[in-house]
Enzyme design. Sequence first.
Site, short mmCIF file in Angstrom:
data_model
loop_
_atom_site.label_atom_id
_atom_site.label_comp_id
_atom_site.label_asym_id
_atom_site.label_seq_id
_atom_site.Cartn_x
_atom_site.Cartn_y
_atom_site.Cartn_z
N ASP A 19 -43.88 -6.66 51.11
CA ASP A 19 -43.23 -6.05 50.03
C ASP A 19 -41.98 -6.94 49.71
O ASP A 19 -41.77 -7.30 51.50
CB ASP A 19 -42.73 -4.33 50.52
CG ASP A 19 -41.45 -3.75 49.69
OD1 ASP A 19 -41.67 -3.91 48.34
OD2 ASP A 19 -40.13 -3.76 49.82
N ASP A 118 -43.36 -6.60 43.23
CA ASP A 118 -43.22 -7.39 44.61
C ASP A 118 -43.93 -6.50 45.53
O ASP A 118 -43.48 -6.55 46.92
CB ASP A 118 -42.26 -6.81 44.06
CG ASP A 118 -41.71 -5.04 44.35
OD1 ASP A 118 -42.45 -4.08 44.48
OD2 ASP A 118 -40.38 -3.97 45.14
N GLU A 119 -44.60 -5.77 45.57
CA GLU A 119 -46.31 -5.32 46.53
C GLU A 119 -46.58 -6.14 46.02
O GLU A 119 -48.32 -5.14 45.13
CB GLU A 119 -45.20 -4.20 46.47
CG GLU A 119 -46.13 -3.32 47.67
CD GLU A 119 -45.57 -2.51 48.12
OE1 GLU A 119 -46.12 -1.20 48.89
OE2 GLU A 119 -44.81 -1.15 47.45
#
Length: 420
Positions: A19, A118-119
């Site tokens: 993350d 974002d992960e």
Amino acid sequence: MNNDINYERLPKNKILCVDIKSFFASVEAVDRNWDPLKVCLAVVGDQSRAGAVVLAASSALKEKYNIKTGNRLYDIPRVPEIKIVDARMGLYLNRSLEITLLFREFVPLSAIHIYSIDESWLKLNGTERLWGNSRQAAMLIKEKLAEKFTLPSSMGIGPNMFLAKVAMDIEGKKKGLAEWSYEDVPEKLWPVRLKDCWGIGSRLAYRFKKIGIQTIGELAHLPLEYLEKKFGIMGNQLYYHAWGIDLSRLEGHYDDKRKALGRGITLFKDYTDPEQIKTVIFELCDETARRLRENNLIGKTVNLGIGYSHNETSSGFHVQRTMKNYSNSSCELYLTALGLFDNNYKGQGVRRLNLSVSNLTPDINLQFSLFDDSLQRLKIDKTKDLLQDRYGYQALFYGRSLKEGSILERMRTTIGGHKS
């Protein structure tokens, strides 16, 4: 431990969950030569609107001023230390793609599962000879992210996707990297409060709280039969997750077998004029039809969702209609959506609209009737597409978009409703 749980028989994969901390805010900080971990920075949808939502807050802003994602622009103190910027979705999407390409240097594309912008999860099985054990590989990836993008990251390693994700959320966000095994479940997973655990929302946590269950450990010791009876298949998943068990496969790159294409938008204000609402529906149909044509697809089922203003007593409606023939014509989609709207709308204030087309097939199967002008309409649509691709969306568009309530410019100049 539960006698029915035998961890020795379970897969022991090496899954890494990555993350990027406060992704939007961190990308903006780096782009402006600010330290992403020290600057007090908020990314908002539109600074010109006091009620604009905070899309991301830097770590320092969260810690010093308790401003988080979901707050409003008017919640942010006006002090020199705090910097406020508009979102640039195009920049974030490009950076996310670049990060995925960096992951590709460590594992094949089939071993990368992108969970959000974002992960991601990475399956590190079989990479030991190249990068060392899973912790060593994770540290190399973390260093590369910092070196190439100056972006801080949190990581979790586990034998499955669930434990890797929870390890990252609970411990990795504090330490930078955490590794959990099945043996860690009683000590590390069970004390976690339900509301803090991935996959359990606040509403579900509240339902458990009413029966005296507030931690994962307490959930783990409820009978499986009780959970399945009360929550169905979700109860089964909750039970096994509480024991750290997740048998889902990490699905990496795959062929895109699209089931539907569409577009939705949240309006800046409530629309009550039916003609303005119809203009928005037309533009959503035109945008959806354009995407169908770009992907050489045609569809048969039109889905229309209307979300009402929070001032209304009902939330809205979602309806669909299957057309007689497959189509990717802007006009034909609109006429079908218009019928759905006229049959269901009763004058309420409208705040959100969603339009999609499902039941898709390649446009090689498109057939034309000799008794209507569908071929001519499609030629007009494709001419418009060609001119817009070459000269921009303002080169040629339907006159309806000149009417009050039009969202054409907003759709074509934003990504996800935010500036590109």
